[in-house]
Design a protein around this motif. Sequence first.
Motif, PDB file in Angstrom:
ATOM      1  N   ASP A 272      -0.047  -0.274   7.073  1.00  0.00           N
ATOM      2  CA  ASP A 272      -0.217  -0.021   5.644  1.00  0.00           C
ATOM      3  C   ASP A 272       1.048   0.525   4.979  1.00  0.00           C
ATOM      4  OD1 ASP A 272      -2.963  -0.797   5.331  1.00  0.00           O
ATOM      5  OD2 ASP A 272      -3.508   0.979   6.475  1.00  0.00           O
ATOM      6  N   ASN A 273       2.160   0.598   5.714  1.00  0.00           N
ATOM      7  CA  ASN A 273       3.411   1.144   5.163  1.00  0.00           C
ATOM      8  C   ASN A 273       3.767   0.562   3.804  1.00  0.00           C
ATOM      9  OD1 ASN A 273       3.775   2.537   7.525  1.00  0.00           O
ATOM     10  ND2 ASN A 273       5.607   1.469   8.157  1.00  0.00           N
ATOM     11  N   PHE A 274       3.755  -0.769   3.753  1.00  0.00           N
ATOM     12  CA  PHE A 274       4.354  -1.459   2.616  1.00  0.00           C
ATOM     13  C   PHE A 274       3.313  -2.052   1.678  1.00  0.00           C
ATOM     14  CE2 PHE A 274       7.408  -1.678   6.149  1.00  0.00           C
ATOM     15  CZ  PHE A 274       8.410  -0.905   5.592  1.00  0.00           C
ATOM     16  N   SER A 275       2.187  -1.393   1.568  1.00  0.00           N
ATOM     17  CA  SER A 275       1.142  -1.846   0.658  1.00  0.00           C
ATOM     18  C   SER A 275       0.712  -0.692  -0.234  1.00  0.00           C
ATOM     19  CB  SER A 275      -0.069  -2.368   1.442  1.00  0.00           C
ATOM     20  OG  SER A 275      -0.923  -1.296   1.828  1.00  0.00           O
ATOM     21  N   MET A 860       3.482   6.441  -2.433  1.00  0.00           N
ATOM     22  CA  MET A 860       3.759   6.001  -3.788  1.00  0.00           C
ATOM     23  C   MET A 860       2.823   4.855  -4.137  1.00  0.00           C
ATOM     24  SD  MET A 860       7.869   6.477  -3.945  1.00  0.00           S
ATOM     25  CE  MET A 860       7.803   7.111  -5.613  1.00  0.00           C
ATOM     26  N   GLU A 861       2.875   4.435  -5.366  1.00  0.00           N
ATOM     27  CA  GLU A 861       1.891   3.493  -5.899  1.00  0.00           C
ATOM     28  C   GLU A 861       1.878   2.158  -5.166  1.00  0.00           C
ATOM     29  OE1 GLU A 861       2.201   1.000  -9.818  1.00  0.00           O
ATOM     30  OE2 GLU A 861       1.578   3.037 -10.339  1.00  0.00           O
ATOM     31  N   ASP A 862       3.057   1.629  -4.798  1.00  0.00           N
ATOM     32  CA  ASP A 862       3.122   0.286  -4.223  1.00  0.00           C
ATOM     33  C   ASP A 862       3.280   0.270  -2.713  1.00  0.00           C
ATOM     34  OD1 ASP A 862       5.667   1.370  -4.416  1.00  0.00           O
ATOM     35  OD2 ASP A 862       6.641  -0.571  -4.721  1.00  0.00           O
ATOM     36  N   LYS A 863       3.914   1.293  -2.162  1.00  0.00           N
ATOM     37  CA  LYS A 863       4.132   1.356  -0.724  1.00  0.00           C
ATOM     38  C   LYS A 863       4.564   2.766  -0.363  1.00  0.00           C
ATOM     39  CE  LYS A 863       8.892  -0.322  -1.237  1.00  0.00           C
ATOM     40  NZ  LYS A 863       9.836  -1.406  -0.903  1.00  0.00           N
ATOM     41  N   MET A 864       4.682   3.012   0.917  1.00  0.00           N
ATOM     42  CA  MET A 864       5.114   4.329   1.350  1.00  0.00           C
ATOM     43  C   MET A 864       6.634   4.423   1.239  1.00  0.00           C
ATOM     44  SD  MET A 864       4.345   6.380   4.934  1.00  0.00           S
ATOM     45  CE  MET A 864       2.604   5.987   4.912  1.00  0.00           C
ATOM     46  N   LEU A 865       7.097   5.539   0.694  1.00  0.00           N
ATOM     47  CA  LEU A 865       8.523   5.830   0.679  1.00  0.00           C
ATOM     48  C   LEU A 865       8.879   6.365   2.058  1.00  0.00           C
ATOM     49  CD1 LEU A 865      11.147   6.206  -1.086  1.00  0.00           C
ATOM     50  CD2 LEU A 865      10.382   8.565  -1.409  1.00  0.00           C
TER      51      LEU A 865
END
Length: 1093
Positions: A272-275, A860-865
């Motif tokens: 789920d890192n980049f979602s 963050m809203e779109d993916k994990m920083l």
Amino acid sequence: MPHDLPWRVQVRDHPGSSAQDIHDEPEWTGGHQHRIGFKNRQDRLPGLTHDEDAGEDPGSTLSSSTSDPNSVTEEEFDEEAKRDLEQLENRQERGDLVNFRDIISGEKDFHLRYPENRSLGWRYVLDCTEDGVKNKPKWPANIKKRKKQDEAQKAKDSHTADGVEMEDDQNGNKQTQNEDSDAREESDWKRSQGENGKHNEAYAADDEQGGGDEKQKSEYDKLLERYTPQEIALLRTLQHEKDYRKQLKSNDGKRKSPQTHNRSEISIDVQDNFSPDNWLPRSEDLIRLTGKHPLNAEAMLTKLFEGGLITPNELHYVRNHGAVPRLLWEYHELDVEDGKLVLSMDDLKEKFEPINIPVSLACDGNRRKELNMIKKSKGFNWGSGATGCVYWKGPLLRDVLLAAGVKEGKSTGGSERWVNFQGADEPSEGKYETCIPLDYAMDPTNDVMLAYEMNDVPLPPDHGYPVRLIIPGYVGGRCVKWLKKVWVTDHENTSHYHIWDNRVLPSFITEKDGEFADAMFNHPDTACNEQNLNSVVVKPAQGEKLPLTDTRKGKTYRVEGYAYDGGGHEVQRVEVSLDGGETWLYCIRRFPNYPIRHGNKFWTWLHWYVDVSMVHLLQAKSISVRAWNVFKNTQPENPAWNTMGMMNNCWYVIKSSIVQGEDEQVPHMLFRHPVEPGTGNGGWMQPSEENKIASAKQEAGAPEKQFTRQEIEKHDKEDDCWIVVGGKVYDATSVLAWHPGGKAAIIGHAGKVHQETSDEFESIHDGYAYQKLKECVLGVVTQKAASFMKANAEAAAKEKAESQGKGGDVVLQKNRWVPVKLRERKELSEDTRCFTFGLPDGMKDLGLGTCQHIQLGFHMEDKMLIRSYTPTRPLLPDPKDHDQSSQQNGASDGEVRAMQDGAGTFELVVKTYFPSAEQPGGAMSNILDCIPIGEEVEVRGPTGEITYSGNGVFDISGQEMKFTKINLVLGGSGLTPGYALIARALLGAGEEMQVRVIDANKSEADILLRDELDHFVQESKGRLKVAHVLSHPSEKWEGIKGHVNADIIRDNLFPPGEGSACFLCGPPAMIQKAALPALRDWGFEEDKDVFGF
């Protein structure tokens, strides 16, 4: 099926990698995973620090946040939070430039103040994206950067590859719409492929008229003298059924859920890192069926069954059409009847009488993969675990509607009235809406409720937090999550998801567009509302083996499974056949406690079992199950294929075979279920000939252009998105605008040269999707890249298997994010902070090897920083796991203890890149500088393929190497992994390794850990020497001035030779343009004696 945007494809022309690039591409499988400048499996660029660490001047100094959310009253906190948020939103609406510090200040974390209103594992999320704060706004620095990029692109477009200026007519626009893009609807495309013979010729034309445990042997043997094993099982079952059914009790709606286990998962899956779902903890026992995003998942069937008659929240199936909306209990409101009644969540909870009852839900796609093996449907591959039964708590919808003034009965004209529901999510085809008849909702015996708890805890976000519609006896698709609006109409809902989802159509409809599809999708009789009768065998499990030595007289095996029906109808009988349906064995049913509502309503599933003789099990052709309901109807023997793959409820059949592995002493019975969910291929069903032909067509054809791994990895952004599927390279940029699963499902694979994209695409998409993918094709990966993908997939699978279930007393996990709390923030200089984080649940060991990194994550809203850091403490292993005598080399006991793992904390030293009038500053560094003490961030690891174990011995990508002379070329925050190595090399007993360091920075103030380094130099007795290089020093600086170059490197490092090695970490320009070329020219060689941390 209508769409807001046409499904058109545009592909940017690309010549492919040059012959020289293909020739020069490394043999990826022959080296290491830490090649400097190339992404490893953790998406890090080894040897390089993040761009913000090499960025602009730090800017003005700002004070850290020290606010304590508990230092004010609840009323003051709520008022301040709403005021700050309103001010932030006003600034954003005006177009003001805002930075990360502004956003942290404007978006308070209610979780710190009100944890009781959240599900377990709730995370704080910034309602912004890194790109939306740093790169898209018109910061002066961005304007300058874009101007330079435009000038460079213009120069590139006006010259050939060898620098010759082109004429105007040669300089054309290379970004054109793909001329082969097929804008036809699916129905027309299928007809062009010869799939038009789907209507029977008999239709009239227009001008015509129309294992359980072993029982007491003495009793069993005695019965065997008179009866067969089947008769014995039947006798016991009937005796039990009569008494058990009579004692079932009614549920008054006031009971508590008996399920109190398996609610402990707080870590977050790296998938789920980049979602946008990067903030959600999810169980590793869930099998993902649609790739990384959105989450559509079911538990392993045996895990689901063993969870009990009341399913643990973590094992309940999840069906999401897009990102999970992040709704706050304090802000979310439910609009009833267009504003006639607006309820806060506290209103819903406190002003209405709740019920708390067990209800089974099942997706109407449960068991779809069996249909997909016959012919690919429009749906993804649900196995047989898309169901579950939990306690749901909330008020009746009826009571809320009455409070809003809704009257019972039909409209004044006598027509049917409908109650409509809308969720707060934003899936790709508009708002998720559906409806049910108002009469059904107003009937109190139907128990239609607005649930805010699941098994007596707040709803998990994946299951609809903060409020969800629950319609007992209906399919899950009607039970709208994240409920936002409820209203009554005189007509049925016409939204996309109500019409074009949750339908069973005649088999001759094979697509979702064209006149036939339009007629049948809008037909009232195709809608799936009440759940249908279904049953599944769970044990024997998929892949289970039973030794033939167990097949002796008197030995029995317990066959088990589940069954459910819709509409509140009781499953009155379950039967199992061992001979393909010629004869049937009666099964014992087990219901949850207190399963009955209103005298005759059964909203729950049941578990069933039957004990069979092992001898008969060995002789069985198969194991089939069917259930019967109150209407004396039973399940069909054969599946009924439909284009949506819905409501499959044919007999569930397990097959067995006799096998003997090379390491097995005796043969075994091997049991196989029809299919495995998702991409699993272990079931007995095989793709039909029709599916095989379709697959062959999909694999055919691709341009001859080849692309190296280096080239593909450059195209990893939303405006330049390449993906690799089946060894072919596709430009998916134009697809993001209309992709039915949302753009996040694709962006997570952008620029990734890995096998996961292929596996996920194949498991989800049908032939028409493959046709659209073909229109995006650019070429193929090189053979070296293909070999890399294969080797990397094997290594990743091995790593995941080895890490499965690991953890224990060690916090770091490679495939999960674990929350840690900020305990202390110390100012080391104007722009440098030392952060102390506490490990969770009293855990003591971080579990990090020397030279390895942790990854720090913030939501963050779109993916994990995500940023990589090397802690400055601990630097030495926990003494309880190592020989304490090996932990000192002239250092004091106190100094050593302070650096050892096992204290339950870790420290990071981070330079803050403050915002200025020119730019917004660093993302992670400002967030850490502003968040309140007690806030959580995520941590995972260890990452990095280099581990130092002492006495000159390194483990590098699984290979042991020994060096006695170490060169470190470090820049900025890249110092920290080198610092860890220095500490271990100097403090370890028996260490004789010599270390030479080049530490590059801008100014004296930028040198990290300078006092600590000076201390190590003094104590090293000549084994450590450090050369600081400053590009912008003060006039007082007497050290080396300028940038790292070949002369500085040769003057301050050990030369190449036996026992000598270089380790690098710093800004990309310094490492790739200065250090690496100089080291190569000197005689060092990558993967042999040059490595990136």
